[in-house]
Design a protein around this motif. Structure first.
Motif, PDB file in Angstrom:
ATOM      1  N   VAL A  25      35.416  14.871  59.773  1.00 37.08           N
ATOM      2  CA  VAL A  25      34.522  16.028  59.959  1.00 37.08           C
ATOM      3  C   VAL A  25      35.002  17.203  59.124  1.00 37.08           C
ATOM      4  O   VAL A  25      34.198  17.899  58.478  1.00 37.08           O
ATOM      5  N   GLY A  26      36.315  17.438  59.087  1.00 37.95           N
ATOM      6  CA  GLY A  26      36.852  18.558  58.306  1.00 37.95           C
ATOM      7  C   GLY A  26      36.618  18.389  56.817  1.00 37.95           C
ATOM      8  O   GLY A  26      36.239  19.346  56.124  1.00 37.95           O
ATOM      9  N   SER A  27      36.821  17.176  56.284  1.00 43.49           N
ATOM     10  CA  SER A  27      36.601  16.969  54.846  1.00 43.49           C
ATOM     11  C   SER A  27      35.107  17.036  54.508  1.00 43.49           C
ATOM     12  O   SER A  27      34.742  17.488  53.417  1.00 43.49           O
ATOM     13  N   PHE A  28      34.246  16.627  55.423  1.00 45.74           N
ATOM     14  CA  PHE A  28      32.810  16.701  55.183  1.00 45.74           C
ATOM     15  C   PHE A  28      32.330  18.151  55.144  1.00 45.74           C
ATOM     16  O   PHE A  28      31.496  18.526  54.318  1.00 45.74           O
ATOM     17  N   THR A  29      32.859  18.978  56.058  1.00 46.94           N
ATOM     18  CA  THR A  29      32.434  20.390  56.087  1.00 46.94           C
ATOM     19  C   THR A  29      33.018  21.181  54.921  1.00 46.94           C
ATOM     20  O   THR A  29      32.394  22.110  54.436  1.00 46.94           O
ATOM     21  N   ALA A  30      34.219  20.805  54.450  1.00 44.61           N
ATOM     22  CA  ALA A  30      34.837  21.539  53.348  1.00 44.61           C
ATOM     23  C   ALA A  30      34.187  21.195  52.012  1.00 44.61           C
ATOM     24  O   ALA A  30      33.941  22.103  51.205  1.00 44.61           O
ATOM     25  N   ASN A  31      33.915  19.909  51.753  1.00 41.47           N
ATOM     26  CA  ASN A  31      33.355  19.497  50.474  1.00 41.47           C
ATOM     27  C   ASN A  31      32.424  18.302  50.693  1.00 41.47           C
ATOM     28  O   ASN A  31      32.835  17.151  50.535  1.00 41.47           O
ATOM     29  N   PRO A  32      31.173  18.540  51.051  1.00 38.46           N
ATOM     30  CA  PRO A  32      30.253  17.435  51.345  1.00 38.46           C
ATOM     31  C   PRO A  32      30.012  16.503  50.160  1.00 38.46           C
ATOM     32  O   PRO A  32      29.960  15.279  50.316  1.00 38.46           O
ATOM     33  N   ALA A  33      29.883  17.056  48.953  1.00 33.77           N
ATOM     34  CA  ALA A  33      29.627  16.226  47.771  1.00 33.77           C
ATOM     35  C   ALA A  33      30.831  15.321  47.481  1.00 33.77           C
ATOM     36  O   ALA A  33      30.675  14.134  47.175  1.00 33.77           O
ATOM     37  N   GLY A  34      32.004  15.863  47.576  1.00 30.37           N
ATOM     38  CA  GLY A  34      33.220  15.073  47.346  1.00 30.37           C
ATOM     39  C   GLY A  34      33.390  13.991  48.410  1.00 30.37           C
ATOM     40  O   GLY A  34      33.838  12.876  48.111  1.00 30.37           O
ATOM     41  N   PHE A  35      33.029  14.342  49.641  1.00 36.15           N
ATOM     42  CA  PHE A  35      33.125  13.371  50.735  1.00 36.15           C
ATOM     43  C   PHE A  35      32.183  12.200  50.493  1.00 36.15           C
ATOM     44  O   PHE A  35      32.571  11.033  50.612  1.00 36.15           O
ATOM     45  N   ILE A  36      30.930  12.486  50.141  1.00 39.93           N
ATOM     46  CA  ILE A  36      29.950  11.430  49.886  1.00 39.93           C
ATOM     47  C   ILE A  36      30.363  10.592  48.671  1.00 39.93           C
ATOM     48  O   ILE A  36      30.241   9.359  48.670  1.00 39.93           O
ATOM     49  N   GLN A  37      30.917  11.267  47.640  1.00 38.31           N
ATOM     50  CA  GLN A  37      31.377  10.553  46.456  1.00 38.31           C
ATOM     51  C   GLN A  37      32.543   9.611  46.808  1.00 38.31           C
ATOM     52  O   GLN A  37      32.596   8.470  46.342  1.00 38.31           O
ATOM     53  N   GLY A  38      33.446  10.078  47.627  1.00 40.98           N
ATOM     54  CA  GLY A  38      34.580   9.247  48.055  1.00 40.98           C
ATOM     55  C   GLY A  38      34.126   8.037  48.860  1.00 40.98           C
ATOM     56  O   GLY A  38      34.618   6.911  48.662  1.00 40.98           O
ATOM     57  N   ILE A  39      33.167   8.258  49.769  1.00 40.85           N
ATOM     58  CA  ILE A  39      32.626   7.147  50.563  1.00 40.85           C
ATOM     59  C   ILE A  39      31.941   6.139  49.642  1.00 40.85           C
ATOM     60  O   ILE A  39      32.081   4.923  49.810  1.00 40.85           O
ATOM     61  N   ALA A  40      31.186   6.639  48.633  1.00 45.03           N
ATOM     62  CA  ALA A  40      30.491   5.748  47.699  1.00 45.03           C
ATOM     63  C   ALA A  40      31.487   4.923  46.882  1.00 45.03           C
ATOM     64  O   ALA A  40      31.280   3.718  46.661  1.00 45.03           O
ATOM     65  N   VAL A  41      32.579   5.547  46.437  1.00 36.23           N
ATOM     66  CA  VAL A  41      33.593   4.825  45.662  1.00 36.23           C
ATOM     67  C   VAL A  41      34.256   3.752  46.526  1.00 36.23           C
ATOM     68  O   VAL A  41      34.451   2.605  46.081  1.00 36.23           O
ATOM     69  N   ILE A  42      34.590   4.098  47.752  1.00 36.13           N
ATOM     70  CA  ILE A  42      35.214   3.127  48.656  1.00 36.13           C
ATOM     71  C   ILE A  42      34.264   1.953  48.917  1.00 36.13           C
ATOM     72  O   ILE A  42      34.670   0.785  48.905  1.00 36.13           O
ATOM     73  N   ALA A  43      32.983   2.263  49.146  1.00 39.81           N
ATOM     74  CA  ALA A  43      32.002   1.202  49.393  1.00 39.81           C
ATOM     75  C   ALA A  43      31.826   0.315  48.163  1.00 39.81           C
ATOM     76  O   ALA A  43      31.744  -0.923  48.274  1.00 39.81           O
TER      77      ALA A  43
END
Length: 130
Positions: A25-43
């Motif tokens: 939750v903290g990483s999503f609120t701090a940088n949503p674009a980076g969080f989504i990019q990280g999830i996409a890379v992991i997937a």
């Protein structure tokens, strides 16, 4: 004591799950674009690993099954050709004796391999008791 160990491990696992949720939750609120990019890379990496693993593990059994199927198909084809050839030789009046002998030889099964167990040869058997 066993009850306390089980309870302590449950508490530790629960705390780790809570901390993981807070971190996400903290990483999503701090940088949503980076969080989504990280999830996409992991997937994406997970999918690549999954397909590579699937290709390596499933290719061999499928090839073996395909080879076994082709081998069985050849055998059944030969068997059908032999049966159709044998029936025409038997039904025709001009069939030779050698063809009939060959077909009967093909139908015979191999003899069972039996071994003789030698017992006491000096002792005579009383055949009447058997």
């Amino acid at each position: 004591m066993a009850f306390l160990k089980n309870r302590i491990s449950t508490i530790i696992v629960g705390l780790l799950i809570i901390l993981a949720i807070l971190g996400i939750v903290g990483s999503f609120t701090a940088n949503p674009a980076g969080f989504i990019q990280g999830i996409a890379v992991i997937a994406l990496i997970g999918l690549v690993i999954f397909f590579l693993f699937r290709k390596v593990t499933n290719s061999s059994p499928q090839k073996k099954e395909q080879r076994a199927f082709l081998k069985a198909a050849k055998r059944s084809k030969k068997r059908l050709q032999q049966k159709s050839g044998d029936s025409t030789a038997k039904s025709s009046a001009l069939g030779t004796l050698t063809k009939l002998k060959k077909s009967s030889k093909l139908k015979k099964k191999s003899p069972a391999h039996l071994t003789v167990i030698d017992g006491k040869k000096s002792k005579k058997k009383n055949r009447a008791s058997f």
